[in-house]
Design a protein around this motif. Structure first.
Motif, PDB file in Angstrom:
ATOM      1  N   GLY A   5      -7.737   7.076   4.491  1.00 34.91           N
ATOM      2  CA  GLY A   5      -6.733   7.568   5.439  1.00 34.91           C
ATOM      3  C   GLY A   5      -7.028   8.980   5.881  1.00 34.91           C
ATOM      4  O   GLY A   5      -6.883   9.329   7.055  1.00 34.91           O
ATOM      5  N   ARG A   6      -7.528   9.844   4.953  1.00 39.09           N
ATOM      6  CA  ARG A   6      -7.865  11.208   5.314  1.00 39.09           C
ATOM      7  C   ARG A   6      -9.060  11.245   6.244  1.00 39.09           C
ATOM      8  O   ARG A   6      -9.093  11.983   7.220  1.00 39.09           O
ATOM      9  CB  ARG A   6      -8.176  12.002   4.043  1.00 39.09           C
ATOM     10  CG  ARG A   6      -8.592  13.435   4.321  1.00 39.09           C
ATOM     11  CD  ARG A   6      -8.922  14.157   3.037  1.00 39.09           C
ATOM     12  NE  ARG A   6      -7.753  14.251   2.149  1.00 39.09           N
ATOM     13  CZ  ARG A   6      -7.805  14.776   0.918  1.00 39.09           C
ATOM     14  NH1 ARG A   6      -8.941  15.225   0.450  1.00 39.09           N
ATOM     15  NH2 ARG A   6      -6.708  14.814   0.194  1.00 39.09           N
TER      16      ARG A   6
ATOM     17  N   TYR B 285       1.215   6.962  -6.604  1.00 37.57           N
ATOM     18  CA  TYR B 285       0.092   7.883  -6.811  1.00 37.57           C
ATOM     19  C   TYR B 285       0.535   9.334  -6.574  1.00 37.57           C
ATOM     20  O   TYR B 285       0.189  10.238  -7.352  1.00 37.57           O
ATOM     21  CB  TYR B 285      -1.050   7.512  -5.868  1.00 37.57           C
ATOM     22  CG  TYR B 285      -2.244   8.424  -5.941  1.00 37.57           C
ATOM     23  CD1 TYR B 285      -3.166   8.312  -6.982  1.00 37.57           C
ATOM     24  CD2 TYR B 285      -2.445   9.404  -4.970  1.00 37.57           C
ATOM     25  CE1 TYR B 285      -4.264   9.158  -7.054  1.00 37.57           C
ATOM     26  CE2 TYR B 285      -3.543  10.250  -5.025  1.00 37.57           C
ATOM     27  CZ  TYR B 285      -4.448  10.124  -6.066  1.00 37.57           C
ATOM     28  OH  TYR B 285      -5.548  10.955  -6.121  1.00 37.57           O
ATOM     29  N   GLU B 286       1.294   9.573  -5.511  1.00 34.30           N
ATOM     30  CA  GLU B 286       1.757  10.921  -5.215  1.00 34.30           C
ATOM     31  C   GLU B 286       2.738  11.410  -6.277  1.00 34.30           C
ATOM     32  O   GLU B 286       2.719  12.585  -6.682  1.00 34.30           O
ATOM     33  CB  GLU B 286       2.416  10.952  -3.832  1.00 34.30           C
ATOM     34  CG  GLU B 286       1.473  10.660  -2.674  1.00 34.30           C
ATOM     35  CD  GLU B 286       0.427  11.751  -2.495  1.00 34.30           C
ATOM     36  OE1 GLU B 286       0.646  12.881  -3.020  1.00 34.30           O
ATOM     37  OE2 GLU B 286      -0.602  11.488  -1.861  1.00 34.30           O
TER      38      GLU B 286
ATOM     39  N   LEU C  77       0.680   4.173  -2.850  1.00 36.66           N
ATOM     40  CA  LEU C  77       0.459   5.594  -2.561  1.00 36.66           C
ATOM     41  C   LEU C  77       1.641   6.448  -3.020  1.00 36.66           C
ATOM     42  O   LEU C  77       1.451   7.597  -3.450  1.00 36.66           O
ATOM     43  CB  LEU C  77       0.208   5.779  -1.068  1.00 36.66           C
ATOM     44  CG  LEU C  77      -1.107   5.201  -0.537  1.00 36.66           C
ATOM     45  CD1 LEU C  77      -1.178   5.320   0.980  1.00 36.66           C
ATOM     46  CD2 LEU C  77      -2.301   5.909  -1.171  1.00 36.66           C
TER      47      LEU C  77
ATOM     48  N   ALA D  77      -5.654   3.603  -5.109  1.00 35.12           N
ATOM     49  CA  ALA D  77      -4.878   4.599  -4.366  1.00 35.12           C
ATOM     50  C   ALA D  77      -5.775   5.724  -3.866  1.00 35.12           C
ATOM     51  O   ALA D  77      -5.621   6.204  -2.735  1.00 35.12           O
ATOM     52  CB  ALA D  77      -3.758   5.149  -5.243  1.00 35.12           C
ATOM     53  N   GLU D  78      -6.726   6.150  -4.690  1.00 32.09           N
ATOM     54  CA  GLU D  78      -7.653   7.190  -4.256  1.00 32.09           C
ATOM     55  C   GLU D  78      -8.519   6.703  -3.105  1.00 32.09           C
ATOM     56  O   GLU D  78      -8.806   7.458  -2.166  1.00 32.09           O
ATOM     57  CB  GLU D  78      -8.526   7.627  -5.435  1.00 32.09           C
ATOM     58  CG  GLU D  78      -7.744   8.412  -6.496  1.00 32.09           C
ATOM     59  CD  GLU D  78      -8.617   8.760  -7.690  1.00 32.09           C
ATOM     60  OE1 GLU D  78      -9.730   8.174  -7.797  1.00 32.09           O
ATOM     61  OE2 GLU D  78      -8.189   9.595  -8.509  1.00 32.09           O
TER      62      GLU D  78
ATOM     63  N   HIS E 254      -6.342   6.701  -0.076  1.00 31.64           N
ATOM     64  CA  HIS E 254      -6.049   8.074   0.322  1.00 31.64           C
ATOM     65  C   HIS E 254      -7.249   8.689   1.036  1.00 31.64           C
ATOM     66  O   HIS E 254      -7.092   9.362   2.061  1.00 31.64           O
ATOM     67  CB  HIS E 254      -5.680   8.893  -0.917  1.00 31.64           C
ATOM     68  CG  HIS E 254      -5.107  10.236  -0.601  1.00 31.64           C
ATOM     69  ND1 HIS E 254      -5.894  11.359  -0.443  1.00 31.64           N
ATOM     70  CD2 HIS E 254      -3.820  10.631  -0.387  1.00 31.64           C
ATOM     71  CE1 HIS E 254      -5.119  12.387  -0.156  1.00 31.64           C
ATOM     72  NE2 HIS E 254      -3.849  11.985  -0.121  1.00 31.64           N
ATOM     73  N   GLU E 255      -8.427   8.473   0.498  1.00 34.52           N
ATOM     74  CA  GLU E 255      -9.628   9.026   1.119  1.00 34.52           C
ATOM     75  C   GLU E 255      -9.909   8.377   2.477  1.00 34.52           C
ATOM     76  O   GLU E 255     -10.288   9.042   3.432  1.00 34.52           O
ATOM     77  CB  GLU E 255     -10.830   8.839   0.188  1.00 34.52           C
ATOM     78  CG  GLU E 255     -10.788   9.706  -1.056  1.00 34.52           C
ATOM     79  CD  GLU E 255     -10.809  11.201  -0.729  1.00 34.52           C
ATOM     80  OE1 GLU E 255     -11.457  11.554   0.269  1.00 34.52           O
ATOM     81  OE2 GLU E 255     -10.148  11.967  -1.429  1.00 34.52           O
TER      82      GLU E 255
ATOM     83  N   GLU F  42       0.828  -1.206   0.000  1.00 34.72           N
ATOM     84  CA  GLU F  42       0.000   0.000   0.000  1.00 34.72           C
ATOM     85  C   GLU F  42       0.863   1.256   0.000  1.00 34.72           C
ATOM     86  O   GLU F  42       0.511   2.262  -0.637  1.00 34.72           O
ATOM     87  CB  GLU F  42      -0.927  -0.011   1.219  1.00 34.72           C
ATOM     88  CG  GLU F  42      -2.002  -1.087   1.154  1.00 34.72           C
ATOM     89  CD  GLU F  42      -2.864  -1.111   2.407  1.00 34.72           C
ATOM     90  OE1 GLU F  42      -2.548  -0.345   3.344  1.00 34.72           O
ATOM     91  OE2 GLU F  42      -3.849  -1.863   2.438  1.00 34.72           O
ATOM     92  N   THR F  43       1.998   1.210   0.696  1.00 36.03           N
ATOM     93  CA  THR F  43       2.903   2.357   0.704  1.00 36.03           C
ATOM     94  C   THR F  43       3.460   2.615  -0.689  1.00 36.03           C
ATOM     95  O   THR F  43       3.516   3.773  -1.153  1.00 36.03           O
ATOM     96  CB  THR F  43       4.052   2.116   1.700  1.00 36.03           C
ATOM     97  OG1 THR F  43       3.508   1.925   3.005  1.00 36.03           O
ATOM     98  CG2 THR F  43       5.002   3.298   1.727  1.00 36.03           C
TER      99      THR F  43
END
Length: 377
Positions: free
Chosen positions: A371-372, A305-306, A302, A364-365, A368-369, A298-299
């Motif tokens: 995690g946010r 993705y970044e 992401l 990834a989105e 990301h969502e 997962e890291t």
């Protein structure tokens, strides 16, 4: 197979195996309460406290009958456990310290009595030493009947007071609030455990009897979270170790049966600690490895993705060395990228460059969502 054939043909081996199986069944199932109540040392204290009772009964009656000697052992073991309870409730001494005090005092008194009895002319034929070290190979049919009868009484009592003993094991304060006499139930459960310990003294002895009470229950605890299932599994483990130890000891000359039974129990316990699905160490290690691998994957996802968000072209590839520099290292990056590629979340472009697929971007989105959202909460 030859040993199993001997078990079917040899009357002595059948008798010893049956007695050991009954002992393991009773002590294993009832030892569940000792383990759940964190009183594992109680079995050791009871067995050591029973020794002076055996010596005193023989000194008073000169009887060699196992049942008479076991009654003396029961009385002394019961008095010893009551002494532990009294010390715990009337002083500031903790339970483990009280158990150690009673164990050492009673056992020392028993050894003194045995030393005195050795000077008597008829003490050598009484076989009192078998209660100290155990001689399972000398079990007779009447001994097996005694083990079975007393064990049945103990198991029947445990079944009769099933709900009350369950409350005592898990939440005695709640049981007291419901009006149950928890102190008397504690005494009754202790008496049941005394029976379970006393019937095994002739087979495995004072020194090793605690293992018969604790090891099957500790092993069974690794396989289940339900009391009924735990008692059944502990009974099965105890009986299996009893038969296995009796059969194995018969294959080698001068191999003591009692210690062999305890070694079989130890093997079952170690296997349970390692292989049980929910609590086993190996399964826990495997889950940690999978969790770490998933976290690394997962890291890497992401990170890709970044990096992709910094370019207008989402298809822009990024060198694996850049990902490795971000913190996963070269080996971790290679493994993570291979896992992403296998799942269809990333693909390799020209050279050693990597980019996310459409599915990878969506995943990834989502991460990301999520995690946010967790950070905001």
């Amino acid at each position: 197979m030859e040993s199993l054939g001997d078990l079917l043909r040899d009357h002595t081996l059948r008798t010893v195996s049956l007695g050991a199986a009954l002992l393991g069944l009773v002590s294993g199932s009832l030892g569940t309460y000792a383990v759940l109540r964190r009183q594992s040392l109680l079995g050791d204290a009871i067995s050591h406290a029973a020794l002076p009772g055996i010596a005193l009964v023989f000194l008073l009656t000169r009887s060699k009958e196992p049942l008479v000697l076991l009654l003396g052992a029961f009385a002394a073991g019961w008095i010893g456990t009551l002494a532990v309870m009294l010390i715990r409730r009337t002083t500031r001494i903790k339970e483990d310290t009280a158990l150690g005090l009673v164990l050492s005092v009673f056992f020392g008194f028993g050894l003194v009595l045995l030393t005195i009895l050795q000077q008597l002319p008829d003490a050598s034929q009484a076989g009192l030493d078998r209660f100290l070290f155990g001689q399972a190979a000398t079990l007779l049919a009447r001994d097996v009947v005694t083990i079975g009868a007393l064990g049945l009484v103990a198991l029947a009592t445990a079944m009769l007071f099933w709900k009350e003993f369950k409350l005592l094991a898990f939440d005695p304060d709640y049981g007291a609030s419901l009006g149950f006499p928890m102190r008397w139930l504690d005494v009754m459960l202790t008496s049941v455990l005394v029976i379970a310990v006393v019937i095994g003294l002739q087979a495995v002895g004072v020194v090793l009897m605690a293992a018969m009470l604790v090891a099957p229950a500790a092993a069974a605890r690794q396989w289940t979270n339900r009391l009924g299932s735990m008692m059944a599994i502990a009974a099965l483990f105890g009986a299996a170790a009893g038969v296995s130890g009796a059969v194995l000891s018969s294959t080698t000359e001068r191999l003591p049966t009692g210690p062999t039974i305890v070694l079989c129990l130890s093997a079952i316990a170690i296997g349970s600690f390692l292989l049980a699905p929910n609590r086993g160490l190996l399964w826990g290690w495997a889950r940690q490895v999978r969790s770490r691998g998933r976290l690394r994957t997962e890291t890497a996802l992401l990170d890709l993705y970044e990096l992709g968000a910094q370019h207008r072209d989402r298809e822009h590839g990024h060198p694996a060395s850049v990902l490795a520099a971000l913190g996963l290292g070269r080996v971790g990056t290679r493994r993570s990228l291979a896992a992403l590629r296998l799942r269809g979340l990333a693909r390799r472009t020209e050279g050693d460059r990597w980019t996310l697929t459409r599915e990878g971007v969506e995943e990834a989105e989502r991460l990301h969502e999520s995690g946010r959202g967790g950070t905001e909460e």
